[in-house]
Design an enzyme around this catalytic site. Structure first.
Site, mmCIF file in Angstrom:
data_model
loop_
_atom_site.group_PDB
_atom_site.id
_atom_site.type_symbol
_atom_site.label_atom_id
_atom_site.label_comp_id
_atom_site.label_asym_id
_atom_site.label_seq_id
_atom_site.Cartn_x
_atom_site.Cartn_y
_atom_site.Cartn_z
ATOM 1 N N HIS A 118 -23.189 10.927 101.708
ATOM 2 C CA HIS A 118 -23.652 12.312 101.629
ATOM 3 C C HIS A 118 -23.961 12.656 100.183
ATOM 4 C CE1 HIS A 118 -19.409 12.540 100.553
ATOM 5 N NE2 HIS A 118 -19.665 13.676 99.954
ATOM 6 N N ASP A 120 -23.344 16.114 97.650
ATOM 7 C CA ASP A 120 -22.454 17.268 97.778
ATOM 8 C C ASP A 120 -23.193 18.580 97.993
ATOM 9 O OD1 ASP A 120 -20.099 15.851 97.708
ATOM 10 O OD2 ASP A 120 -19.932 15.934 95.531
ATOM 11 N N HIS A 267 -23.127 9.445 97.897
ATOM 12 C CA HIS A 267 -21.858 8.759 97.653
ATOM 13 C C HIS A 267 -20.990 8.808 98.900
ATOM 14 C CE1 HIS A 267 -21.128 12.991 96.724
ATOM 15 N NE2 HIS A 267 -19.881 12.779 97.125
ATOM 16 N N ARG A 283 -11.246 17.688 91.998
ATOM 17 C CA ARG A 283 -12.709 17.779 91.978
ATOM 18 C C ARG A 283 -13.179 19.144 91.489
ATOM 19 N NH1 ARG A 283 -17.209 17.463 96.870
ATOM 20 N NH2 ARG A 283 -17.193 19.715 96.985
#
Ligand SMILES: [Fe+2]
Length: 292
Positions: A118, A120, A267, A283
């Site tokens: 995907h 982000d 990723h 994150r």
């Protein structure tokens, strides 16, 4: 296509940029991300970010405040609609962890959507520019993060295929993405916060001018195409883009900082044994702009 960005600032003494063998991703050395970054250092880090798309910084003992500060050099921070992974005191930080407060493991991957390819937040109108991770705890086996170079994958398509997909658009849908990755279903609040959006299947990078295939698990189907036909074309393009020649596999070390350009990469995380391994990733995400 031109592969690198021109820069008039001399590379600062001590700063090193070591590209990976296939030219996708680079390791940056000679910089301490716990401190303020000098303008000249940042200019070269930013150039490396545009040239190589994925940056690795080793042995960086960041805390959450320093993590925030690093992200702000790249733009405005944004939160995530998934409240379950939010840092309680610093909601712009998400924590992906399979470790409970007592130190035992939950036995489950904290977010199954990370296990499939995907890019982000492509399910919103202005998806993420960059995502910056740090790794207080890593898995001893598994848990690698894999990246696909969607720019190189695009330019290596046949002329006919590029001409065919250049004008196409895909629907990106958080709800459908959750179904495909077998995550808990999206809540009514999440669905309201992230209704389906349409993005071009080939986007032009706003800083480099290079094109890239823009798909991933949040892409559910193609506009003006039968659902099954669209799903098949998305799968075909993703299979092309995730061939080994376009991949960087990041093997984590404790205190790595890893960041990437969501505008031209996909990723995913390799599964790990969530009953035995303890893996914690923090994150932070920086806002991007509307794909064009
Ligand atoms: Fe992700």
């Amino acid at each position: 296509m031109s592969e690198t960005v021109e820069l008039t600032v001399q590379k600062p003494v001590g700063l090193t940029v070591t590209p990976h063998d296939n030219g996708f991703g680079a390791e940056i050395g000679g910089i301490d991300l716990t401190k303020s970054i000098r303008d000249a250092d940042f200019a070269w880090v930013h150039k490396a970010f545009l040239d190589y798309k994925v940056l690795v910084f080793r042995a960086q003992k960041l805390d959450d405040e320093a993590h925030h500060r690093l992200a702000r050099y790249f733009g405005e921070l944004e939160g995530h609609i998934n409240k379950s992974t939010r840092h309680q005191a610093l909601p712009k930080i998400q924590i992906f962890s399979n470790v409970k407060e007592d130190g035992s493991t939950t036995g489950e991957h904290p977010e199954k959507g990370t296990l499939v390819w995907h890019t982000d937040k492509s399910y919103v109108a202005t998806p993420s520019l960059t995502t910056i991770l740090r790794s207080p705890a890593i898995a001893s086996v598994g848990g690698d993060t894999l990246f696909a170079d969607m720019t190189r994958a695009y330019y290596n398509l046949s002329t006919e295929t590029r001409a065919r997909i250049d004008g196409m658009a895909a629907v990106h849908d958080w709800k459908r993405s959750r179904e495909k990755s077998k995550e808990r279903p999206a809540t009514a609040e999440e669905i309201a916060a992230a209704p389906p959006v349409v993005h071009p299947m080939v986007r032009t990078h706003p800083e480099t001018g290079l094109k890239a295939i823009y798909l991933g698990n949040h892409a559910s189907h193609i506009v003006d195409m039968a659902i099954d036909e669209g799903e098949a074309l998305i799968s075909e393009l993703e299979a092309h883009a995730t061939q080994s020649e376009y991949i960087y596999r990041h093997k984590w070390q404790v205190d790595d900082v890893l960041m990437w350009d969501n505008r031209c990469t996909m990723h995913c995380v390799e599964p790990y044994d969530a009953t035995k391994e303890r893996r914690i990733v923090h994150r932070v995400v920086v806002k991007g702009d509307k794909p064009l």
